[in-house]
Design a protein around this motif. Structure first.
Motif, PDB file in Angstrom:
ATOM      1  N   ALA A 149       0.798  -1.227   0.000  1.00 35.15           N
ATOM      2  CA  ALA A 149       0.000   0.000   0.000  1.00 35.15           C
ATOM      3  C   ALA A 149       0.837   1.288   0.000  1.00 35.15           C
ATOM      4  CB  ALA A 149      -0.969   0.002   1.187  1.00 35.15           C
TER       5      ALA A 149
ATOM      6  N   PRO B  32       0.621  -4.861  11.181  1.00 35.19           N
ATOM      7  CA  PRO B  32       0.713  -3.832  10.130  1.00 35.19           C
ATOM      8  C   PRO B  32       0.474  -2.423  10.672  1.00 35.19           C
ATOM      9  CG  PRO B  32      -0.708  -5.658   9.465  1.00 35.19           C
ATOM     10  CD  PRO B  32      -0.454  -5.823  10.930  1.00 35.19           C
TER      11      PRO B  32
ATOM     12  N   ALA C  53      -4.558  -3.684  12.775  1.00 34.24           N
ATOM     13  CA  ALA C  53      -3.840  -3.403  11.533  1.00 34.24           C
ATOM     14  C   ALA C  53      -4.197  -2.020  11.021  1.00 34.24           C
ATOM     15  CB  ALA C  53      -4.201  -4.446  10.478  1.00 34.24           C
TER      16      ALA C  53
ATOM     17  N   THR D  57      -3.602   0.305   7.419  1.00 32.42           N
ATOM     18  CA  THR D  57      -3.105   0.216   6.040  1.00 32.42           C
ATOM     19  C   THR D  57      -3.825   1.251   5.169  1.00 32.42           C
ATOM     20  OG1 THR D  57      -2.665  -1.293   4.211  1.00 32.42           O
ATOM     21  CG2 THR D  57      -4.759  -1.579   5.354  1.00 32.42           C
ATOM     22  N   SER D  58      -3.620   1.124   3.871  1.00 34.24           N
ATOM     23  CA  SER D  58      -4.261   1.997   2.877  1.00 34.24           C
ATOM     24  C   SER D  58      -4.079   3.486   3.170  1.00 34.24           C
ATOM     25  CB  SER D  58      -5.766   1.685   2.778  1.00 34.24           C
ATOM     26  OG  SER D  58      -5.979   0.382   2.326  1.00 34.24           O
TER      27      SER D  58
END
Lengths: 249, 452
Positions: free
Chosen positions: B266, B286, B309, B311-312
């Motif tokens: 990502a 993450p 987690a 992300t993105s």
């Protein structure tokens, strides 16, 4: 009474009659030497028979050898058996086709008889199964941990699988194991990458709690990129939500 | 924190917001992502694209190609109304002197603007003269007058057509350039493994950039379009793992980038192209990190509690000061904002217990598009005004719709959808209209629109 002994007796009678006739004549004369005794009849020749039953065996089977003899004072079966009684039987298990010879020896000479035993080779036994490789043992004994949708919690069924996995890893000191985290196809590529990471980390943490050395475990996420099952059904999705230990190369 | 059903209120909001979006799309309103044209009136201008006139028979095919491409670009621009060719006058002008103003401005064409021109072609060169005239103002100078010279190939003719269309769109949108010359990066499995591909914004010229034969994912153009950051599975620290990879379009090959433990994915560029954010499990779970684009100075930005987690990441392209990202620290993936140094994390509350993924900023840094799985629904694309928190649903009842990415004009969104039966790349106007597929072959995903 055998013919030989009758002959012997009749020849004695003839001899006595001849003696009486010569003694009855007038004057005293020196007695003639007695006739030499008739030669004794030659001793009878020995006879012998030898049979094998059955005559064909598979290697490892046994055969009965039977024999009988007459006029023999010594009987020898070769090979490997040696002296035997005048009549009898014995079991043998030759490894290869063998011709047995019995030799009967008696006053009348000696004579042989033979019997062959045909030994067939059994089909070669299947080669002993090769020792399973570490990879094969791993594939057989190490199982995946399955997860609920959008979860990375270790379920009861996963605990059972992972405790066996832990036993295996501990029993094979020095192996390195990669825990792959996988997800079903729902959810984004990116979030599934993160969720797969959480699942792999949860498996690693649980295995460590069971005494697996942490330095033998690494984790990697495959997100939804390597599904083991590709249909869009709950069955399939469940198979894909997993922590998958693999042997590191 | 289960909320009471709020459907009526959402519906009302959606209705209100759709109206705002649609109004914003008209040139009359001076929203800064839909600049108005000048002197065009309230209506979207009606523009006719006359058939390009071939100066010799051998130029006919390229003339048709040029005309079709310009019409497609203008039709999908979202800022004008294209006059149907069946309403055109019989004669197409090849030169300004041949333009019959009245024939084009009268019904049924009723055009305000007419694009026209001619094409001369030899075996070594194509030469195009092209104009846009305001046929309601015969005394005004041409709005656009261009000459294009280049190789007589389909690819070159397409490029010229896109450039001409962008000239027209730039003029009629008040200076905001068109996107007809932009490209879309995406991931396709059509060679057997997921590789990095690019195509023109209209789906033409699809070609693979990589042949890594592993798994490539999540391409992101650098702001200057010289590089594409993506995630790819490569050997690192003894195992195959996802790493941040970098493809140089100048060199035509991947270039080195630091590798880290764990799974790395990502990537997201800062607006000045000097840094990236990415998600990495190098420290266990993450979290979001930043790193200089040259591979130095990596730094952890998020520290969520427990085993959650993040992300993105999506770096606000306008200010560079904030970033959106997805975290499941609340139990399932939801939308968060933070300052770009990792401070001031706040959750963007949405009206129900949905599942939010794939945030994407509009170029003006005011709107966030994302994919949202409502508790009882499919994945659809929504757009949220970050200041007012108003939300509009852009796709509905048509397969799974995910991973929106904005065109640099803020008027178009590319996304992936399963509505046609397989996963393909689709584009639409930002109000959800004019959706059409750009790919058909294989499975295609993760589109990312080039920033210029």
């Amino acid at each position: 009474m055998t013919r030989a002994s009758r002959l012997y007796r009749s020849s004695l009678l003839v001899a006595f009659a001849a003696l009486a006739l010569t003694a009855g004549c007038g004057k005293k004369q020196a007695a003639p030497p007695p006739p030499p005794p008739p030669p004794p009849p030659p001793p009878a020749k020995p006879t012998v028979t030898l049979q094998a039953a059955p005559t064909t065996i598979e290697k490892g089977g046994s055969v009965t050898l039977s024999w009988s003899s007459t006029n023999a004072t010594a009987l020898v079966i070769q090979p490997a058996i040696g002296n035997v009684a005048p009549e009898g039987s014995t079991k043998v298990s030759p490894d290869a086709t063998t011709t047995y010879t019995i030799t009967a020896t008696g006053p009348g000479g000696s004579i042989d008889a033979t019997a062959s035993v045909n030994v067939t080779q059994p089909p070669p036994p299947p080669p002993p199964p090769p020792q399973p490789t570490l990879e094969e043992l791993f594939a057989r004994d190490v199982h995946d941990a399955y997860f609920d949708f959008n979860k990375a919690d270790i379920r009861e069924d996963a605990k059972a699988a992972l405790s066996k996995d832990a036993d295996f890893i501990k029993a094979h000191a020095g192996i390195k194991v990669v825990i792959e985290g996988h997800c079903d196809e729902r959810g984004s590529t990116e979030y599934n990458m993160a969720l797969g990471d959480r699942r792999a980390a949860a498996v690693k943490k649980y295995l460590s709690s069971l005494g697996v050395p942490a330095d033998s475990l690494t984790t990697v996420s495959y997100g939804k990129e390597k599904p083991s099952c590709t249909e869009s059904t709950e069955d399939c999705w469940q198979k894909n939500r997993r922590g998958h230990p693999v042997l590191a190369k | 924190m289960i909320r009471q059903p709020r459907t009526p209120r959402i519906a009302l909001k959606l209705h209100w917001f759709f109206a705002a979006l649609l109004l914003a799309a008209s040139p009359a309103l001076a929203q800064d992502w839909f600049r108005t044209g000048t002197g065009l009136g309230v209506e979207r201008p009606r523009v006719a694209v006359a058939d390009l006139v071939p100066r010799a028979p051998e130029a006919t095919a390229h003339g048709k190609l040029f005309t079709e491409v310009v019409r497609g670009d203008l039709d999908f621009s979202g800022i004008l109304e294209l006059v149907s060719p069946s309403f055109h006058p019989l004669q197409s002008p090849g030169m300004p002197l041949q333009l019959n103003y009245k024939a084009w401005s009268d019904a049924p064409a009723s055009a305000q603007m007419v694009a026209f021109g001619n094409l001369q072609e030899s075996s070594s060169e194509a030469a195009i003269e092209a104009w846009l005239y305001d046929v309601r103002n015969p005394s005004s100078p041409p709005v656009v007058a261009k000459v294009y010279r280049g190789a007589p190939t389909d690819a070159q003719i397409r490029k010229f057509a896109h450039q001409f269309a962008d000239e027209i769109i730039g003029k009629l949108s008040g200076g905001l350039p068109g996107v007809a010359s932009t490209q879309i990066a995406f991931i396709s499995n059509r060679t057997g493994s997921k590789e990095l591909w690019v195509m023109d914004y209209d789906g033409a010229n699809q070609h693979a950039l990589t042949a890594l034969r592993t798994i490539s994912l999540m391409p992101r153009w650098s702001p200057d379009t010289s590089r594409i950051a993506f995630a790819c599975y490569i050997q690192a620290f003894g195992i195959l793992s996802p790493q941040i990879c970098m493809f140089s379009l100048e060199l035509g090959r991947p270039v080195t980038f630091p590798r880290f433990h764990g799974s790395n994915s990502a990537p997201a560029w800062s607006p000045d192209g000097s840094q990236l954010m990415f998600s990495s499990s190098m420290s266990g779970y993450p979290e979001i990190y930043s790193i200089d684009a040259n591979g130095s100075h990596f730094k952890r930005l998020t520290f969520s509690a427990g085993d959650s987690a993040s992300t993105s990441p999506a770096w606000n392209p306008k200010t560079g000061q904030s970033a959106a990202f997805i975290s499941d620290r609340g139990g399932f993936p939801q939308l968060y904002l933070m300052n770009s140094d990792g401070t001031n994390i706040r959750k963007m509350d949405l009206p129900d217990m949905g599942y939010v993924i794939d945030p994407a900023w509009s170029p003006n840094g005011q709107l966030l598009a994302f994919s949202w799985r409502r508790p009882n629904g499919n994945f659809d694309i929504y757009v949220m005004d970050v200041t007012s928190h108003q939300i509009a649903e852009i796709t509905r009842d048509a397969g799974r719709n995910e991973r929106p990415s904005w065109a640099p004009d803020g008027r178009h969104i590319v996304f992936e959808s399963t509505r046609g039966g397989s996963r393909q790349i689709w584009v639409m106007l930002a109000d959800g209209s004019h959706a059409h597929a750009l790919t058909q072959s294989g499975a295609n995903e993760s589109p990312n629109w080039s920033p210029r």
